[in-house]
Design an enzyme around this catalytic site. Structure first.
Site, PDB file in Angstrom:
ATOM      1  N   GLY A  14      15.009  31.429  32.946  1.00  0.00           N
ATOM      2  CA  GLY A  14      13.537  31.362  33.013  1.00  0.00           C
ATOM      3  C   GLY A  14      12.952  32.302  34.044  1.00  0.00           C
ATOM      4  O   GLY A  14      12.130  31.914  34.871  1.00  0.00           O
ATOM      5  N   GLY A  15      13.333  33.584  33.975  1.00  0.00           N
ATOM      6  CA  GLY A  15      12.891  34.549  35.003  1.00  0.00           C
ATOM      7  C   GLY A  15      11.702  35.394  34.606  1.00  0.00           C
ATOM      8  O   GLY A  15      11.315  36.301  35.340  1.00  0.00           O
ATOM      9  N   ARG A  17       8.580  34.563  34.333  1.00  0.00           N
ATOM     10  CA  ARG A  17       7.331  34.257  35.035  1.00  0.00           C
ATOM     11  C   ARG A  17       7.556  33.135  36.041  1.00  0.00           C
ATOM     12  O   ARG A  17       8.654  32.562  36.122  1.00  0.00           O
ATOM     13  CB  ARG A  17       6.207  33.909  34.067  1.00  0.00           C
ATOM     14  CG  ARG A  17       6.552  32.841  33.078  1.00  0.00           C
ATOM     15  CD  ARG A  17       5.616  32.890  31.862  1.00  0.00           C
ATOM     16  NE  ARG A  17       6.135  32.082  30.777  1.00  0.00           N
ATOM     17  CZ  ARG A  17       5.833  30.801  30.585  1.00  0.00           C
ATOM     18  NH1 ARG A  17       4.986  30.196  31.379  1.00  0.00           N
ATOM     19  NH2 ARG A  17       6.365  30.123  29.590  1.00  0.00           N
ATOM     20  N   ASP A  66      17.876  30.997  24.480  1.00  0.00           N
ATOM     21  CA  ASP A  66      17.295  29.647  24.467  1.00  0.00           C
ATOM     22  C   ASP A  66      18.311  28.688  25.093  1.00  0.00           C
ATOM     23  O   ASP A  66      19.380  28.431  24.506  1.00  0.00           O
ATOM     24  CB  ASP A  66      16.978  29.244  23.011  1.00  0.00           C
ATOM     25  CG  ASP A  66      16.245  27.906  22.953  1.00  0.00           C
ATOM     26  OD1 ASP A  66      16.247  27.166  23.959  1.00  0.00           O
ATOM     27  OD2 ASP A  66      15.670  27.603  21.885  1.00  0.00           O
ATOM     28  N   TYR A 158       8.833  14.141  31.777  1.00  0.00           N
ATOM     29  CA  TYR A 158       9.212  15.170  32.754  1.00  0.00           C
ATOM     30  C   TYR A 158      10.033  14.563  33.891  1.00  0.00           C
ATOM     31  O   TYR A 158      11.113  15.066  34.238  1.00  0.00           O
ATOM     32  CB  TYR A 158       7.939  15.831  33.291  1.00  0.00           C
ATOM     33  CG  TYR A 158       8.172  16.958  34.267  1.00  0.00           C
ATOM     34  CD1 TYR A 158       8.843  18.114  33.857  1.00  0.00           C
ATOM     35  CD2 TYR A 158       7.708  16.895  35.572  1.00  0.00           C
ATOM     36  CE1 TYR A 158       9.053  19.165  34.743  1.00  0.00           C
ATOM     37  CE2 TYR A 158       7.907  17.937  36.459  1.00  0.00           C
ATOM     38  CZ  TYR A 158       8.574  19.070  36.036  1.00  0.00           C
ATOM     39  OH  TYR A 158       8.783  20.113  36.915  1.00  0.00           O
TER      40      TYR A 158
END
Ligand SMILES: NC(=O)c1ccc[n+]([C@@H]2O[C@H](COP(=O)([O-])OP(=O)(O)OC[C@H]3O[C@@H](n4cnc5c(N)ncnc54)[C@H](OP(=O)(O)O)[C@@H]3O)[C@@H](O)[C@H]2O)c1
Length: 251
Positions: A14-15, A17, A66, A158
């Protein structure tokens, strides 16, 4: 404190943003070879590569992977191993941040929270640990959340997913410490990223009032913590949670 990751291979999920992007910045600045992933945002990911390759001498590679897909993750890790023979640091930062009261949380949202936030870490750790075992060393950092410890209303899915990350981290630290593999979590409070733009001003002000250090987190607050945890300076730290919250968890 100058920390160098020369010759180290670092994976950051997840780099493209937010927090992940600043993790890429921090490890590139520290001279690591950085492989980061994203889900769909190829243009943003390429901008990250371009921006930080201009600024730093480090090698930075973006990969559409993913984390929910076992196959995607397996193929990605095999590519990194083929190119480098080892992985020194894995940072699981990619995440899905759903909101909604529990009874308004659809099964799809629930499943996506578990798959994006927990199963993805299972996919990465099963693939990466076997190579860390061969090297007899490594460091894994899972980005959790203050919500794992102190859920707010509207965060059931979450918080449950982030709570699972905390437990999984301790279990891995326990099982793999004897191989010099350290596993820790960073649990940030509210960090100013795109996600935060979706929170109302009233809620933000309430959070701020309950934050002793009087400001929201910045992505670099998390990156600086990750640099420390991944470095030799933290060589006796495993199975812990570092709450990077400005003290918000105290109130
Ligand atoms: N921001 C906060 O206040 C805060 C507080 C506590 C904890 N956290 C945690 O910190 C982490 C980063 O948060 P953030 O605010 O920086 O998030 P963000 O801005 O929403 O960025 C999410 C990143 O994860 C990637 N991603 C999402 N699902 C993925 C998947 N299935 N496979 C691969 N990549 C995926 C996205 O890729 P694309 O760009 O391609 O979509 C993006 O790079 C998350 O784990 C979050 O739970 C954030």
């Amino acid at each position: 404190m100058e920390i160098s990751f020369s010759d180290k291979v670092v994976i950051i999920t997840g780099g493209s943003r937010g927090i992940g992007k600043d993790l890429v910045r921090a490890f590139a600045q520290a001279n690591a070879k950085v492989y980061f992933t994203y889900l769909t945002n190829g243009e943003k990911a390429q901008n990250v590569v371009d921006e930080f390759s201009r600024r730093y001498a480090a090698t930075i590679k973006a990969n559409a992977v993913d984390g929910r897909s076992k196959e995607d993750v397996h193929n990605f890790i095999e590519t990194v191993i083929t190119e480098n023979k080892k992985i020194d640091v894995l940072i699981n930062s990619a995440g899905y941040i759903p909101r909604g009261l529990f009874l308004n949380t659809s099964e799809d949202v629930w499943k996506n929270a578990i798959e994006s936030n927990v199963s993805s870490i299972y996919n990465y750790c099963t693939n990466v640990l076997k190579y860390m075992l061969l090297e007899k060393g490594g460091c894994i950092i899972n980005i959790s959340s203050v919500s794992a410890h102190f859920p707010a209303k509207g965060q059931a899915a979450y918080s449950a997913s982030k709570g699972a990350i905390e437990s999984l981290t301790k279990a891995l630290a326990l099982e793999y410490g004897k191989y010099n593999i350290r596993v820790n979590t960073i649990a940030p409070g509210l960090v100013e990223t795109e996600v935060v733009k979706t929170i109302s001003n009233q809620v933000k002000q309430e959070i701020l009032k309950r934050t002793p250090l009087g400001r929201f987190g910045r992505a670099e607050d998390v990156s600086n913590t990750a640099l420390f945890l991944a470095s030799e300076n933290a060589s006796y730290i495993t199975g812990t949670q570092l709450l990077v919250t400005g003290g918000r968890h105290l109130d």
